[in-house]
Write a protein that holds these residues in place. Structure first.
Motif, short mmCIF file in Angstrom:
data_model
loop_
_atom_site.label_atom_id
_atom_site.label_comp_id
_atom_site.label_asym_id
_atom_site.label_seq_id
_atom_site.Cartn_x
_atom_site.Cartn_y
_atom_site.Cartn_z
N ALA A 157 0.83 -1.21 0.00
CA ALA A 157 0.00 0.00 0.00
C ALA A 157 0.86 1.25 0.00
O ALA A 157 0.58 2.22 -0.72
CB ALA A 157 -0.92 -0.01 1.22
N ASN A 158 1.92 1.25 0.82
CA ASN A 158 2.83 2.40 0.84
C ASN A 158 3.42 2.68 -0.54
O ASN A 158 3.46 3.83 -0.99
CB ASN A 158 3.97 2.15 1.84
N SER A 159 3.87 1.63 -1.20
CA SER A 159 4.49 1.80 -2.52
C SER A 159 3.47 2.23 -3.56
O SER A 159 3.75 3.08 -4.41
CB SER A 159 5.16 0.50 -2.96
N THR A 160 2.27 1.65 -3.51
CA THR A 160 1.23 2.01 -4.46
C THR A 160 0.85 3.48 -4.33
O THR A 160 0.74 4.21 -5.33
CB THR A 160 -0.01 1.13 -4.25
N VAL A 161 0.66 3.93 -3.09
CA VAL A 161 0.33 5.34 -2.85
C VAL A 161 1.46 6.24 -3.33
O VAL A 161 1.23 7.28 -3.96
CB VAL A 161 0.04 5.57 -1.35
N SER A 162 2.70 5.86 -3.02
CA SER A 162 3.85 6.67 -3.40
C SER A 162 3.97 6.81 -4.91
O SER A 162 4.21 7.90 -5.44
CB SER A 162 5.14 6.07 -2.82
N ALA A 181 1.48 9.93 4.52
CA ALA A 181 0.75 8.67 4.34
C ALA A 181 1.57 7.48 4.83
O ALA A 181 1.05 6.60 5.54
CB ALA A 181 0.38 8.48 2.87
N VAL A 182 2.85 7.45 4.48
CA VAL A 182 3.70 6.34 4.90
C VAL A 182 3.87 6.34 6.41
O VAL A 182 3.83 5.28 7.06
CB VAL A 182 5.07 6.42 4.20
N GLY A 187 3.08 3.67 11.08
CA GLY A 187 2.94 3.85 12.52
C GLY A 187 1.80 3.02 13.09
O GLY A 187 1.95 2.39 14.15
N LEU A 188 0.67 3.00 12.40
CA LEU A 188 -0.46 2.19 12.85
C LEU A 188 -0.11 0.70 12.83
O LEU A 188 -0.45 -0.05 13.76
CB LEU A 188 -1.69 2.45 11.97
#
Length: 209
Positions: A157-162, A181-182, A187-188
């Motif tokens: 998800a982090n990579s897709t958003v980035s 976002a990352v 953190g969560l």
């Protein structure tokens, strides 16, 4: 199941170790890149980012501080990224490169679950000793498999958003939204992983006291 009590590091202690590394390895390089970009342009920003990493290496050599292997790999990686950035003249290519690597890592996490060797378990054992009797427990095996799946999807998800932000937003907006976002997603996931692990150990202690 008889084994000595398992002591987890306190969250405050983990934070004291993690925050300086986060500032040095994530926040500071982005700040240096963006500050240099506004003054020197893209190529100057790429040079500044590479220079920041190598200054960190030189500082440790002069002070005779042990250089982590991860820092050496990071220096090699950012040199290669900057070289591609210079060649293409594109900040998008510069920032997308590590995201492709992160996607590969997320696939490795997924594969490790498929082969019953969850990577999160291996990473946890680098910091916390768990008796073999604990590791063989079915609840523990399920926990590490599920947490590994969680982190596989968090990384993806982090990579897709980035990548989406890099392709659709300006550089300034990308850096702000991507970092936020990352930080929130990771953190969560970190908070959930730690508390879920503590809850698991507490349940095992009650079940086998």
């Amino acid at each position: 199941m008889n084994h000595p009590p398992i002591q987890l590091p306190r969250l405050a202690a983990l934070a004291r170790q993690a925050v300086p590394k986060l500032l040095e390895g994530v926040v500071a390089p982005l700040a240096v890149f963006y500050a240099a970009l506004t003054v020197l342009g893209l190529k100057g920003a790429l040079a500044a980012a590479v220079g920041y990493v190598y200054l960190g290496l030189i500082y440790r050599l002069v002070r005779r501080i042990r250089i982590p292997a991860t820092m050496i790999l990071a220096a090699i990686a950012i040199t290669a990224r900057a070289a591609v950035g210079f060649w293409t003249g594109s900040w998008v290519i510069y920032f997308i490169q590590p995201e492709l690597g992160t996607i590969c890592i997320s696939m490795a996490f997924l594969a490790s679950v498929r082969f019953n060797r969850p990577l999160v378990q291996k990473l946890t054992l680098d910091y916390i000793h768990l008796p073999s009797a604990v590791l063989r427990h079915e609840r523990v095996r399920r926990f590490f498999a599920r947490i590994t799946l969680l982190w596989a999807f968090v990384l993806l998800a982090n990579s897709t958003v980035s990548i989406w932000l890099a392709l659709h937003e300006s550089l300034g907006t990308f850096m702000l939204l991507r970092t936020s976002a990352v930080a929130v997603m990771s953190g969560l996931a970190i908070t959930f992983s730690i508390f879920a692990f503590k809850r698991l150990l507490h349940r095992l202690h009650i079940a086998h006291a």
